[in-house]
Scaffold this motif. Structure first.
Motif, PDB file in Angstrom:
ATOM      1  N   LEU B  31      -7.702 -46.422  20.241  1.00 19.30           N
ATOM      2  CA  LEU B  31      -6.816 -46.910  19.349  1.00 19.30           C
ATOM      3  C   LEU B  31      -7.330 -46.590  17.762  1.00 19.30           C
ATOM      4  CD1 LEU B  31      -5.429 -50.359  20.407  1.00 19.30           C
ATOM      5  CD2 LEU B  31      -4.198 -48.281  19.629  1.00 19.30           C
ATOM      6  N   LEU B  34      -6.681 -43.128  17.202  1.00 17.37           N
ATOM      7  CA  LEU B  34      -5.178 -42.788  16.879  1.00 17.37           C
ATOM      8  C   LEU B  34      -5.060 -43.159  15.283  1.00 17.37           C
ATOM      9  CD1 LEU B  34      -3.494 -43.793  20.324  1.00 17.37           C
ATOM     10  CD2 LEU B  34      -4.129 -41.444  19.079  1.00 17.37           C
ATOM     11  N   PHE B  35      -5.609 -44.357  14.994  1.00 10.08           N
ATOM     12  CA  PHE B  35      -5.262 -44.802  13.627  1.00 10.08           C
ATOM     13  C   PHE B  35      -5.923 -43.947  12.705  1.00 10.08           C
ATOM     14  CE2 PHE B  35      -5.201 -49.283  15.327  1.00 10.08           C
ATOM     15  CZ  PHE B  35      -3.865 -49.354  15.466  1.00 10.08           C
ATOM     16  N   ASP B  37      -5.842 -40.434  12.987  1.00 11.92           N
ATOM     17  CA  ASP B  37      -5.455 -39.231  13.310  1.00 11.92           C
ATOM     18  C   ASP B  37      -6.346 -38.548  13.980  1.00 11.92           C
ATOM     19  OD1 ASP B  37      -3.344 -40.143  11.713  1.00 11.92           O
ATOM     20  OD2 ASP B  37      -3.795 -38.752  10.029  1.00 11.92           O
ATOM     21  N   ARG B  38      -7.017 -39.181  14.813  1.00 12.88           N
ATOM     22  CA  ARG B  38      -7.839 -38.396  15.701  1.00 12.88           C
ATOM     23  C   ARG B  38      -7.166 -38.417  17.124  1.00 12.88           C
ATOM     24  NH1 ARG B  38     -12.662 -40.380  16.656  1.00 12.88           N
ATOM     25  NH2 ARG B  38     -12.377 -42.149  15.513  1.00 12.88           N
ATOM     26  N   LEU B  39      -7.817 -37.959  18.213  1.00 14.22           N
ATOM     27  CA  LEU B  39      -7.219 -38.269  19.747  1.00 14.22           C
ATOM     28  C   LEU B  39      -8.287 -39.386  20.410  1.00 14.22           C
ATOM     29  CD1 LEU B  39      -5.815 -34.871  20.754  1.00 14.22           C
ATOM     30  CD2 LEU B  39      -4.692 -36.909  20.468  1.00 14.22           C
ATOM     31  N   ASN B  42     -10.644 -38.524  25.669  1.00 20.94           N
ATOM     32  CA  ASN B  42      -9.546 -38.245  26.588  1.00 20.94           C
ATOM     33  C   ASN B  42     -10.011 -37.328  27.540  1.00 20.94           C
ATOM     34  OD1 ASN B  42      -9.873 -35.871  24.988  1.00 20.94           O
ATOM     35  ND2 ASN B  42      -7.857 -35.569  24.540  1.00 20.94           N
ATOM     36  N   LEU B 277      -6.755 -52.702  14.872  1.00 23.83           N
ATOM     37  CA  LEU B 277      -6.245 -52.414  13.570  1.00 23.83           C
ATOM     38  C   LEU B 277      -6.681 -52.875  12.401  1.00 23.83           C
ATOM     39  CD1 LEU B 277      -3.756 -51.137  12.208  1.00 23.83           C
ATOM     40  CD2 LEU B 277      -2.469 -53.373  12.382  1.00 23.83           C
ATOM     41  N   ALA B 280      -9.810 -51.074  11.843  1.00 24.73           N
ATOM     42  CA  ALA B 280      -9.312 -49.740  11.279  1.00 24.73           C
ATOM     43  C   ALA B 280      -9.130 -49.858   9.794  1.00 24.73           C
ATOM     44  CB  ALA B 280      -8.291 -49.054  12.045  1.00 24.73           C
TER      45      ALA B 280
END
Ligand code: SF4
Ligand code: SF4
Lengths: 171, 318
Positions: B31, B34-35, B37-39, B42, B277, B280
């Motif tokens: 998460l 993703l916040f 802008d990365r992956l 994975n 969140l 982040a």
């Protein structure tokens, strides 16, 4: 307080943005021609080694990872007897390339040189020397160098005057 | 309920909780990535979920170093305290009707008592490390705990007044008409803020504060002892999320297309996402600001909330 909530909302929206990650082994990075990666030693258009063993690259290298020994062939042309770059120490700064007076040493766009053993990162001359002119096609150092090393006679190169007879009194 | 059933419930809850705590390693990294802008991780396993396994194995094989200058036994004990205390608080949480370890009639009080015990691990860990950064972290942890524990308890009292019971099942059942978030919004917000401070998560991770105190109270810990602090933190997040859900968001209640425990987990995971969140997006306040907010803003607010709740309840009664 409101600005905090706004921040949280904006960060939340990033969940749906396009991701910046390049998934490397599957997706290759675009490397530009001047990317400073693996180091090579290039040859001049006649196929001779460009390196003249001047040690300037070894001196310029901030981490001292270049080792070489200069020698001369029978025509008086200098070349390195051995030329060794320890890539486990190299920081790919490109100073060697900038220092080189003959465009011999060049950094090329390739960084995929991982090894399992540290010793395998020490590249010898036969690993470094490539059969190409690299980024400066057509350049031949000995053609402009003002000395006779089997490429041209002394004083016949471009931008070069014939040698002056210092024993003559006439101008 | 027979005692065999009861033991199964206890083991099941323990199993699920520890797995959630471990799985949060992956959830949080993905998460956060993703916040930003990365992956995120994975690679290992489907969607990178096996990072949990890899991380745990790594922690097990790390050198487990006890500094020679540390107070040995206290040093070893304190990571266990945090996990123990947080797991004890889960005792009173009803995951679904009947699925609860002990439906105590002092449920909320038990939760408050146990979750405050977790601060001992910070204080003891920081003190036993015999390291000035760790000690500073421990000091901060202690004073933050005192500042936040007070209004954490008080923010829940509005709900207790409206329910007339501290038993968690009663509190959930009292929300059949309206969740307490609607009638006690201020209490919910303040409880959540106190909960963040209680789990010392960003933005209130003052006792750890990597950028100021290295890692604060667990600066000297390594290997699985550090892992225990980690698990304790994730369990703490789960605990506060579960408490938010139980007390303010109707616990297991919800439309019938999901089973009761399903609703509980969905809501809890939403709150866990909110925790991540927060991490982040918000910066860490200065230490004195944090304590100042606690005493000068939150405490009066929560007292006012209590007063108004009491007045309204009296008014409705007459
Ligand atoms: S790139 Fe920099 S570090 Fe590497 S060999 Fe050249 S001068 Fe040395
Ligand atoms: S590579 Fe260039 S700088 Fe280095 S020794 Fe050879 S000629 Fe000199």
């Amino acid at each position: 307080m409101l600005s905090h909530i706004r921040t949280m909302w904006l960060v939340f929206l990033h969940l749906f943005r396009k991701k910046a990650t390049i998934e490397y082994p599957e997706e290759k990075v675009k490397l530009h021609p001047r990317y400073k990666g693996r180091i090579v030693l290039t040859r001049d258009p006649d196929g001779g080694e460009r390196c003249v063993g001047c040690y300037l690259c070894a001196v310029a290298c901030p981490v001292d990872c270049i080792a070489l020994q200069a020698t001369e062939d029978e025509q008086g042309r200098r070349y390195p007897e051995f030329f060794r770059i320890n890539f486990s120490r190299c920081i790919f700064c490109g100073y060697c390339e900038e220092a080189c007076p003959t465009y011999a040493i060049q950094l090329i766009p390739d960084f995929e040189m991982a090894e399992y053993r540290r010793q395998d990162l020490v590249f010898e001359k036969e690993d470094l020397l490539i059969n190409s002119q690299g980024k400066y096609p057509g350049y031949n150092y000995y053609k402009v160098a003002g000395m006779d090393a089997g490429v041209k006679a002394k004083g016949t190169g471009k931008n070069e005057d014939p040698p002056v007879d210092i024993h003559s009194l006439l101008p | 309920m027979t005692s065999a059933q009861h033991i199964w419930i206890v083991l099941g809850i323990l199993f699920v909780l520890l797995n959630i705590a471990a799985g949060l390693i992956w959830v949080e990294r993905r998460l956060l990535a993703l916040f930003q802008d990365r992956l995120g991780p994975n690679r290992a396993g489907p969607l990178g979920i096996l990072i949990v396994l890899a991380d745990t194995l790594k922690l097990f094989f790390k050198e487990d170093w006890i500094p020679p200058f540390a107070d040995r036994w206290v040093f070893i004990l304190s990571p266990a305290i945090v996990v123990g205390a947080v797991l004890m608080s889960f005792v009173i949480i009803p995951f679904a009707p009947g699925i609860v370890v002990a439906d105590l009639n002092i449920g909320l009080l038990f939760f408050l008592a146990m979750s405050s015990l977790a601060v001992y691990s910070i204080v003891l860990g920081g003190w036993a490390s015999n390291n000035k950064y760790a000690l500073l972290g421990a000091l901060r942890g202690a004073s933050q705990m005192i500042a936040y524990e007070v209004f954490m308890g008080l923010s829940l009292m509005g709900v207790v007044m409206m329910t007339g019971s501290m038993r968690m099942a009663d509190i959930v059942n009292a929300q059949k008409e309206a969740w307490f978030i609607l009638t006690q919004p201020l209490g919910a917000i303040i409880f959540f803020i106190a909960g963040i401070a209680e789990t010392h998560r960003l933005p209130f991770d003052i006792p750890e504060a990597e950028s100021e105190l290295i890692a604060g109270y667990h600066a000297e810990y390594s290997g699985m002892k550090f892992g225990m602090f980690f698990i304790g933190e994730y369990l703490g997040i789960t605990l506060i999320s579960a408490m938010m859900v139980t007390v303010f968001f109707g616990g297991w209640l919800g439309p019938a297309f999901l089973p009761a425990w399903g609703w509980f987990f969905v809501k809890t995971f939403l709150f866990i996402g909110l925790f991540i969140l927060l991490r982040a997006s918000l910066p860490r306040p200065r230490y004195d600001q944090l304590i100042g907010y606690g005493w000068k803003l939150m405490l009066p607010l929560v007292l006012a909330n209590l007063l108004i709740t009491g007045a309204v309840l009296l008014l409705l009664k007459n």
